[in-house]
Design a protein around this motif. Sequence first.
Motif, PDB file in Angstrom:
ATOM      1  N   LEU A 399       0.842  -1.208   0.000  1.00 28.67           N
ATOM      2  CA  LEU A 399       0.000   0.000   0.000  1.00 28.67           C
ATOM      3  C   LEU A 399       0.875   1.256   0.000  1.00 28.67           C
ATOM      4  O   LEU A 399       0.588   2.221  -0.716  1.00 28.67           O
ATOM      5  CB  LEU A 399      -0.953  -0.002   1.195  1.00 28.67           C
ATOM      6  CG  LEU A 399      -2.085  -1.042   1.139  1.00 28.67           C
ATOM      7  CD1 LEU A 399      -2.915  -1.000   2.415  1.00 28.67           C
ATOM      8  CD2 LEU A 399      -2.999  -0.831  -0.061  1.00 28.67           C
ATOM      9  N   GLU A 400       1.950   1.226   0.792  1.00 34.01           N
ATOM     10  CA  GLU A 400       2.835   2.410   0.849  1.00 34.01           C
ATOM     11  C   GLU A 400       3.460   2.701  -0.517  1.00 34.01           C
ATOM     12  O   GLU A 400       3.680   3.865  -0.867  1.00 34.01           O
ATOM     13  CB  GLU A 400       3.917   2.219   1.918  1.00 34.01           C
ATOM     14  CG  GLU A 400       3.378   2.577   3.293  1.00 34.01           C
ATOM     15  CD  GLU A 400       4.305   2.185   4.428  1.00 34.01           C
ATOM     16  OE1 GLU A 400       5.265   1.426   4.199  1.00 34.01           O
ATOM     17  OE2 GLU A 400       4.025   2.627   5.569  1.00 34.01           O
ATOM     18  N   ALA A 401       3.677   1.647  -1.288  1.00 32.96           N
ATOM     19  CA  ALA A 401       4.265   1.841  -2.632  1.00 32.96           C
ATOM     20  C   ALA A 401       3.287   2.534  -3.590  1.00 32.96           C
ATOM     21  O   ALA A 401       3.670   2.960  -4.677  1.00 32.96           O
ATOM     22  CB  ALA A 401       4.697   0.496  -3.204  1.00 32.96           C
ATOM     23  N   GLN A 402       2.024   2.638  -3.182  1.00 37.60           N
ATOM     24  CA  GLN A 402       1.031   3.299  -4.048  1.00 37.60           C
ATOM     25  C   GLN A 402       1.001   4.814  -3.815  1.00 37.60           C
ATOM     26  O   GLN A 402       0.430   5.564  -4.608  1.00 37.60           O
ATOM     27  CB  GLN A 402      -0.396   2.755  -3.793  1.00 37.60           C
ATOM     28  CG  GLN A 402      -0.511   1.237  -3.751  1.00 37.60           C
ATOM     29  CD  GLN A 402       0.033   0.571  -4.995  1.00 37.60           C
ATOM     30  OE1 GLN A 402      -0.285   0.971  -6.119  1.00 37.60           O
ATOM     31  NE2 GLN A 402       0.873  -0.439  -4.799  1.00 37.60           N
ATOM     32  N   VAL A 403       1.601   5.265  -2.690  1.00 38.30           N
ATOM     33  CA  VAL A 403       1.520   6.682  -2.326  1.00 38.30           C
ATOM     34  C   VAL A 403       2.198   7.533  -3.411  1.00 38.30           C
ATOM     35  O   VAL A 403       3.281   7.201  -3.888  1.00 38.30           O
ATOM     36  CB  VAL A 403       2.160   6.937  -0.936  1.00 38.30           C
ATOM     37  CG1 VAL A 403       2.193   8.428  -0.603  1.00 38.30           C
ATOM     38  CG2 VAL A 403       1.388   6.171   0.139  1.00 38.30           C
ATOM     39  N   GLY A 404       1.501   8.611  -3.798  1.00 40.06           N
ATOM     40  CA  GLY A 404       2.036   9.492  -4.839  1.00 40.06           C
ATOM     41  C   GLY A 404       1.471   9.176  -6.219  1.00 40.06           C
ATOM     42  O   GLY A 404       1.532  10.003  -7.127  1.00 40.06           O
ATOM     43  N   LYS A 405       0.892   7.973  -6.374  1.00 41.29           N
ATOM     44  CA  LYS A 405       0.330   7.606  -7.689  1.00 41.29           C
ATOM     45  C   LYS A 405      -1.002   8.303  -7.912  1.00 41.29           C
ATOM     46  O   LYS A 405      -1.691   8.666  -6.956  1.00 41.29           O
ATOM     47  CB  LYS A 405       0.106   6.091  -7.770  1.00 41.29           C
ATOM     48  CG  LYS A 405       1.369   5.289  -7.871  1.00 41.29           C
ATOM     49  CD  LYS A 405       1.042   3.834  -8.153  1.00 41.29           C
ATOM     50  CE  LYS A 405       2.294   2.986  -8.165  1.00 41.29           C
ATOM     51  NZ  LYS A 405       2.018   1.563  -8.185  1.00 41.29           N
ATOM     52  N   ARG A 406      -1.367   8.440  -9.173  1.00 42.09           N
ATOM     53  CA  ARG A 406      -2.707   8.930  -9.518  1.00 42.09           C
ATOM     54  C   ARG A 406      -3.514   7.736 -10.012  1.00 42.09           C
ATOM     55  O   ARG A 406      -3.045   7.003 -10.885  1.00 42.09           O
ATOM     56  CB  ARG A 406      -2.625   9.974 -10.623  1.00 42.09           C
ATOM     57  CG  ARG A 406      -2.037  11.250 -10.101  1.00 42.09           C
ATOM     58  CD  ARG A 406      -1.996  12.301 -11.163  1.00 42.09           C
ATOM     59  NE  ARG A 406      -1.712  13.573 -10.518  1.00 42.09           N
ATOM     60  CZ  ARG A 406      -2.066  14.739 -11.020  1.00 42.09           C
ATOM     61  NH1 ARG A 406      -2.726  14.818 -12.161  1.00 42.09           N
ATOM     62  NH2 ARG A 406      -1.773  15.855 -10.373  1.00 42.09           N
ATOM     63  N   GLU A 407      -4.681   7.545  -9.427  1.00 38.00           N
ATOM     64  CA  GLU A 407      -5.487   6.376  -9.758  1.00 38.00           C
ATOM     65  C   GLU A 407      -6.910   6.786 -10.083  1.00 38.00           C
ATOM     66  O   GLU A 407      -7.419   7.759  -9.523  1.00 38.00           O
ATOM     67  CB  GLU A 407      -5.547   5.414  -8.551  1.00 38.00           C
ATOM     68  CG  GLU A 407      -4.218   4.833  -8.134  1.00 38.00           C
ATOM     69  CD  GLU A 407      -3.748   3.705  -9.044  1.00 38.00           C
ATOM     70  OE1 GLU A 407      -4.428   3.398 -10.050  1.00 38.00           O
ATOM     71  OE2 GLU A 407      -2.683   3.136  -8.739  1.00 38.00           O
ATOM     72  N   THR A 408      -7.547   6.024 -10.983  1.00 37.51           N
ATOM     73  CA  THR A 408      -8.972   6.238 -11.220  1.00 37.51           C
ATOM     74  C   THR A 408      -9.747   5.286 -10.308  1.00 37.51           C
ATOM     75  O   THR A 408      -9.528   4.077 -10.332  1.00 37.51           O
ATOM     76  CB  THR A 408      -9.313   5.980 -12.696  1.00 37.51           C
ATOM     77  OG1 THR A 408      -8.496   6.836 -13.480  1.00 37.51           O
ATOM     78  CG2 THR A 408     -10.776   6.273 -12.982  1.00 37.51           C
ATOM     79  N   VAL A 409     -10.605   5.895  -9.518  1.00 38.13           N
ATOM     80  CA  VAL A 409     -11.326   5.123  -8.500  1.00 38.13           C
ATOM     81  C   VAL A 409     -12.805   5.065  -8.883  1.00 38.13           C
ATOM     82  O   VAL A 409     -13.382   6.074  -9.277  1.00 38.13           O
ATOM     83  CB  VAL A 409     -11.156   5.833  -7.130  1.00 38.13           C
ATOM     84  CG1 VAL A 409     -12.082   5.258  -6.085  1.00 38.13           C
ATOM     85  CG2 VAL A 409      -9.709   5.718  -6.663  1.00 38.13           C
ATOM     86  N   LEU A 410     -13.384   3.871  -8.782  1.00 35.64           N
ATOM     87  CA  LEU A 410     -14.843   3.779  -8.932  1.00 35.64           C
ATOM     88  C   LEU A 410     -15.432   3.919  -7.531  1.00 35.64           C
ATOM     89  O   LEU A 410     -15.236   3.048  -6.672  1.00 35.64           O
ATOM     90  CB  LEU A 410     -15.245   2.435  -9.565  1.00 35.64           C
ATOM     91  CG  LEU A 410     -16.745   2.183  -9.662  1.00 35.64           C
ATOM     92  CD1 LEU A 410     -17.471   3.290 -10.432  1.00 35.64           C
ATOM     93  CD2 LEU A 410     -17.044   0.833 -10.312  1.00 35.64           C
ATOM     94  N   VAL A 411     -16.134   5.013  -7.307  1.00 35.47           N
ATOM     95  CA  VAL A 411     -16.627   5.315  -5.958  1.00 35.47           C
ATOM     96  C   VAL A 411     -17.796   4.382  -5.628  1.00 35.47           C
ATOM     97  O   VAL A 411     -18.748   4.268  -6.394  1.00 35.47           O
ATOM     98  CB  VAL A 411     -17.041   6.799  -5.838  1.00 35.47           C
ATOM     99  CG1 VAL A 411     -17.481   7.113  -4.418  1.00 35.47           C
ATOM    100  CG2 VAL A 411     -15.884   7.702  -6.254  1.00 35.47           C
ATOM    101  N   GLU A 412     -17.691   3.697  -4.479  1.00 34.94           N
ATOM    102  CA  GLU A 412     -18.694   2.679  -4.134  1.00 34.94           C
ATOM    103  C   GLU A 412     -19.631   3.096  -3.025  1.00 34.94           C
ATOM    104  O   GLU A 412     -20.783   2.676  -2.976  1.00 34.94           O
ATOM    105  CB  GLU A 412     -17.990   1.389  -3.693  1.00 34.94           C
ATOM    106  CG  GLU A 412     -17.267   0.706  -4.828  1.00 34.94           C
ATOM    107  CD  GLU A 412     -16.652  -0.625  -4.427  1.00 34.94           C
ATOM    108  OE1 GLU A 412     -16.827  -1.061  -3.275  1.00 34.94           O
ATOM    109  OE2 GLU A 412     -15.992  -1.211  -5.289  1.00 34.94           O
TER     110      GLU A 412
END
Length: 466
Positions: A399-412
Amino acid sequence: MKERPVVPREEMLRQQEFMKLVCSQDQRPHSYHIVSMGCQMNERDSESIAGMLEQMGMVHAPVREDADLILYNTCCVRENAENKALGNVIWLKELKKVKPELMICVGGCMTQEKGMAAMMKARYPFIDLVYGTHNLYRLPEYVYRVLTQKRPVVEVVDTDGEIVEGMPEKRRNRFNAFVNIMYGCNNFCTYCIVPYVRGRERSRTPEAVIAECVRLQDEGAQEIMLLGQNVNSYRGGGAEFAELLQRIDRLGIPRIRFMTSHPKDLSDELIHAFGELKHLMPQLHLPVQAGSNEILRRMNRSYTREHYLDLVRRLRAVCPDIGLTSDIIVGFPGETLEQFEETMSLVRQVRFDAAYTFIYSPRKGTKAATYPDDTPYAVKSERIQRLIDLQQAIALEVLEAQVGKRETVLVEAVSTRDSHWVAGKTPRGHMVNFAGDPSLIGRFADVEITSAGRNTLRGRIINPEG
Ligand code: 5AD
Ligand code: SF4
């Protein structure tokens, strides 16, 4: 896998007549509450149950005690699931004392277990309806019989199961839908009760699956989750699972996921699908169960640790960012400390995004229930705790390796912690919480990941229509 007969249309029409008949009864239940236990297959069944009950004129009661009809859709994969269901049912006896008109229904995997229906009939006569996994589509007829005969109905049939098409349904939401592609399991892993309660493998035709996906797409589905006990052995109308996925991918639904996969059946075509299909999300649930070849052999899993690790390597070669999750059993009969350490080392090697860990639970009728098991429960508890600690540390690093990334999230949904926050999944399946309006639910949002928690990420919205 054999193609199985579909329940005839006339039978489905007959059930529709029963729904109308229930509606016309004076003293019928007007509200319902379903308690869905266990896996996503059960959740999907509960959507069909809700659909049928609504066509019988009932409305959903969010609070269980308010409902005129309470239905338990049970699980039996481990003993604690069963104990929970039975404990709940016993409590309903008290509720019925103050609310005699309450209709209590119990169905699903637990009632399908050998001898269970007879036991329930004898010990829990206050239950109005007991049905199994193969005859769920006959719920309207059974509810009608309970109402008119004024005595309990216990109907559990022992078949391999048929495919049921065209059941009513009430989906949990429009944007995120489950689609069954196959039912049952032929694998007989030695610890597992599923093949006994869900019957032999049978696949829906690609046409039926595609028609359902198209309908869901028209209704606004942004993500579909294809479901089956072992989707990799899908064989519908001659098509294999990878072909089915290709066809679904062409429909253009933004996100496709599937579960559950068996490592022994994961084909090259399917591995390549992760590199080729535009809408297939980079996420795979691939239960390994154990890291020791001897334990895998005694579990009848039909693959080795080396084969599993090779699959992981090939998946990551095709799709470097794939999020892998797994199921792991600790304390299988005869598991030595050394064999457990092999599970630990596999977990260190693979670095799963998440793993569901279970202490082995003997299930009556399965082969492993006859294996000698001399490991004390306390030792098993200690082992699972070590595994959980290890996996949590790995998950946090992932999870920490994801910090700083831009992601498209499907809001649930609205976040469970703060009503001004919403939560949704990244393509890889990580849950992200971020400040946002509930009107975002069902839509995509571009989010920058700002920090990592134990199981989820936090983010900051960049734009609301990613
Ligand atoms: N004991 C413990 N865990 C089990 N599972 C299935 N049967 C058992 C059992 N008897 C786990 C497996 C499976 C998951 C759904 O439940 O890990 O993948
Ligand atoms: Fe159970 Fe094995 Fe079938 Fe999964 S593949 S449902 S664990 S028998």
